[in-house]
Design a protein around this motif. Sequence first.
Motif: not given
Length: 538
Positions: A105, A215, A219, A486, A504-506, A509, A516
Motif C-alpha cells: 500500500l 492492494m 488501486l 492491509t 492509511t487505505y481508508r 480511498s 494518507s
Amino acid sequence: MTNRIHAAEYSAVVCAGIVSVCIGVAFIFPLAASFQPLFNGKNGIAFNYSNLFRITAYTFKIALGSTLTAAAAGIPAAFFTANRSFPGRRFLLSLSAVPLCIPPLIIALGFVGTFGMNGALNTILMRILHLKNPPFTFLYSSAGVIIAQGFYNFPLVMAVVSTSWENLPVDERDAARMLGADERHIFFTVTIHQLSPAVAAACIPVFLYCFFSFMIVLLFGTIGGTTLEVEIYQAARTTLDFKTASVYALIETSFALAVISAYSKIKPAYAAESPASAHRYNRTKIGDALYESRSMKTAEYVSGILLGTVIVLFFLSPLAGILAGSITGKEGAYVFIKIIHSAGFRNALLGTLETAPFSALLCIITAFVYAWILRVRDPLGQNTLLQTLPMLPMAVSSVVMGYGMTLLVHHGTVPALIAAQAALAWPLAFRQIYASMCAIPQDTLDTAELLSDTPPDTLFRIVLPSCRESIISSFSFCFAVSMGDTTLPLVLSVPRFDTLALYTYRLASSYKFAASCACGTLLCILCILLFSLGKKHD
C-alpha cells in the motif's frame, strides 16, 4: 525446586504445542470453509466461463509481466553488485529489505505521488512544457500495475541472484577462456546455465507475490481488468456471491499449489548446487575486468547508467514520493502533527498494537515447535512431506484466508484477525528459526539428551539459547509484516476497528492523499525500525 522447574518446562512445552495445533486449525478450517459454498444447495453455479477465463488470464498476465519486469531489473543489478565495486553498491544491496518491510500500500501511494495525474512528474512537466493535461497516464492501467509490482519486487531477485553469482565456480569459465571463448560466449553458454537455478528460485516467489497482489491492483487496475484476488474480494464482500468467490478461490489456490510444488523441487536443487565460498568472483571496479575489450567496457558503463536511471525513476522516486506527497499539500509538514493528534490515528495505532505483537508471538511459537519437530524427526532433511508443509501457507492468499474466516465467524473479530495473520505468516519465522536450529551440531544435542533429567531440558538449555537471536529477529519481522498488512483487516472488516495500514487505505480511498501519505510515512518508519531491530539480531 527442581520439580517446579521441570513442571514449568513441561507446561511451557504443552502450551506451545497447543498454540501450534490451534494455528494449524486456524489455517485448515478457513481454507476448507472458503471452498464449502461450492457444495451448498442443489442449484448449480450460474457462471460465465468466458469471464472466468478472462480474469484468470489477466491475473497470469499481470503476475508474469511483473515477474519479468523484476527479473529484467534484478538480474542486471545482480551482475553489477556481484562482480563490480562501485559507489552505492552497499546501498543498492540494502534495497532488498524494502519489499520485506514496506507494505505494498505504501509503495502504491508512492507511485501515485510520483506518476499519478497530479503526481510530481506530471506536475513538473505540465509547468515546464505548459501542458493542460498530464502527459503520463500509464499508472492506472495494466502497465502501471506491472511496473509498480515489478520494481517493488526487483530487489528480491537482485539479492538472491547476486549472492549466487558471487559464489559461482570459476573452473568452467576458465576452461572456456583457455579454449578461446570470449566473455559474451562464456556468459551465454556457461554463466546463464550456472545461474538458472538461482534465477528460478528468486522468480517463483516473486511470481506468487504478484499473483496474489491485491492492494496495487485494487488501486491501479483498469476498468474491466481485474484479478482473481480482487474478484474474490468483490464477490465475497460486495455482491455476497459466495459460490462465485469459492470458485475463484479454488482456481487461485490450485494454481498457487502447482507453483509451490515447482518451487519445492527447484529450491533444493538450487541449494545443492550452491558452491563453496572459496570459488567466488573477484569484484573489480567497473571497466577493470581482465578479459573485456574496450567496447565491452563502454557497453558496461552505458548499461550501468541506464539501469541506475531506471531504478531511481521507478523505485527510489516512488519511495521519496511517499514523503513528498505528505508535505506538498496545503498544510505542508503540519499534516504530520494533525495526523498524530487525530482520534483515527490513535485508534489505528492501538488496533495495531492489539494485533501485531500477538500475531508475531503466535508465529514464533508455531515456527519454533515445528522447527524442533523437523529437527528431531528429519535431521537429514530427507522427508519431502515434512519439508514441504511450511510452504503450504504460501499457496493461500490473504483474501482467501480472510474470506474463509468470515464464513466461519460470520462477523470479523480481533482474535480471528490475529489467528489468520499468524496462520499465513508463521513460515516466515520458521525459515530463520529452523536455519539456526540446524546449525546446532547433532553431537551437542545427543550429549545434552544423555545428561538431561527430562526431555525439555535440551530445549531450554541448548536449543532456545542457540536460537535466541533468530527468535528475536523473527518476532520483529513478523511484527512488521502484521503491522503492514492491509488485506486481512480489510477483508475481515472488524466492526469499529482499525490498524495503521487499514487507516492509511481508508484515507487514500477517501481522496485524502496528503493525510494518507503522512500516515503511510509513519507506518513505513515503524516497519523499517522493527525490521532493522530484527536484522541486528541476525
